[in-house]
Design an enzyme around this catalytic site. Sequence first.
Site, PDB file in Angstrom:
ATOM      1  N   ASP A 217     -48.175  14.763 -37.528  1.00 43.13           N
ATOM      2  CA  ASP A 217     -48.384  13.606 -37.557  1.00 43.13           C
ATOM      3  C   ASP A 217     -49.552  12.776 -37.378  1.00 43.13           C
ATOM      4  OD1 ASP A 217     -47.873  10.923 -35.755  1.00 43.13           O
ATOM      5  OD2 ASP A 217     -45.677  11.362 -34.800  1.00 43.13           O
ATOM      6  N   HIS A 240     -50.195  12.006 -40.982  1.00 38.76           N
ATOM      7  CA  HIS A 240     -49.688  10.440 -41.065  1.00 38.76           C
ATOM      8  C   HIS A 240     -51.241   9.087 -40.759  1.00 38.76           C
ATOM      9  CE1 HIS A 240     -45.406  10.833 -39.391  1.00 38.76           C
ATOM     10  NE2 HIS A 240     -46.102  12.066 -39.763  1.00 38.76           N
TER      11      HIS A 240
END
Length: 393
Positions: A217, A240
């Site tokens: 993430d 991310h």
Amino acid sequence: MSKLLLSWIPSCLVCMAFFQSSNAAYYNVANFGARPDGKTDSTQPFLRAWWSACNSITPATIYVPRGTFLLKAIAFTGPCKSSRIVFQIAGTLIAPSDYWSLGNSPYWILFIKVSGVSVYGGSLNANGARYWACRRAGRSCPAGSRSIGFLWSSNVMVSGLTSINSQTVHVNVNSCYDVVLRNLKISAPSSSPNTDGIHVQSSTGVTISSSIIKTGDDCISIGQGSRNLWIDHVDCGPGHGISIGSLGQQVNEDGVQNVTVTSSVFSRTLNGVRIKSWANPSNGYVRNVVFRNIIMKNVYNPIIIDQKYCPSNNGCPSQSSGVKISQVTYKNIKGTSASPIAMNFICSSSSPCKGIKLQDIKLTYNNGAATSSCSNAGGMSNGVVIPRSCLGK
Ligand SMILES: *[C@@H]1O[C@H](CO)[C@@H](O)[C@H](O)[C@H]1NC(C)=O
């Protein structure tokens, strides 16, 4: 102690350091019953070492020797008498293999209400793989725990720590001030769900530097109420990217201000530098943010503001975001985009982005031109900006 030595002390800094360190309390967790075998539960011995250090009237060091120590969810609670506690970790701390053991605790290792704590070295292995498998299979799973957290604490330093395979967030800073995180190595597979590297919120004066973050993430996520953040020399990817947000899920939210991200590299990440908010009414804001001296290597969304954030496109709010974004500078950002739109500003129709500044940007796509896309985004550009700015006034 001899009179001679005492008379030396005020005039000699080295002697003072020696005097202090010889006076500092030193607690080896092995002396409290912790076992480096990776099997014996060392939670109580660690807590006893903490209580001794915390109640020490001098600076205290807790030493964790080499070897693997099994720890269940543990909270190191202050306030402490000691104004400075150092955790010196040579070994590895490992979580129980049954993910339910930590899974209902929001943190695995939590420092709470502590002022003046440093964690040097050490590895944390939260053993998250089975927990992620539970999540992926859609079975009923616990909410998951963050590997290490600091809550209502100040004067915090974490240096040289390795964290692997957290159930959720690896390092969490909430409601703290004066925090330095440096030389961290964080890793979890790119497919692991919600394993953010570092999450900061409701905190002031946080520095994150010289760290390598590979995760499933955000490498770093910055939540509401973050002020005076400095991030430099972060190597992010997979993951991310570095995100301010998600913001604006609630109407009443604190803003984010004075954030600098510099001298960092993003490699094959989903996003580079991102600001995101839900399309909800909100009185939140983001202002005075600088992203500079950044290299993008094959990043899907190198520069993005997304005020219609909705990750799974499912039950998304469809109003316009109330989060006010202003004074965001992008300077000296170079490299490659993995999608044709290298700069994407999706701002709110009810509170358009203001004061975006672009300077010295060069982002390409497939060895050719990338494009930029703007909605409700105003500001100016300076120097060479490729792809060309689409900002309005
Ligand atoms: C902004 O944050 C930096 C730390 O990153 C701090 O040194 C500086 O004083 C802050 N500026 C303001 C105006 O608060």
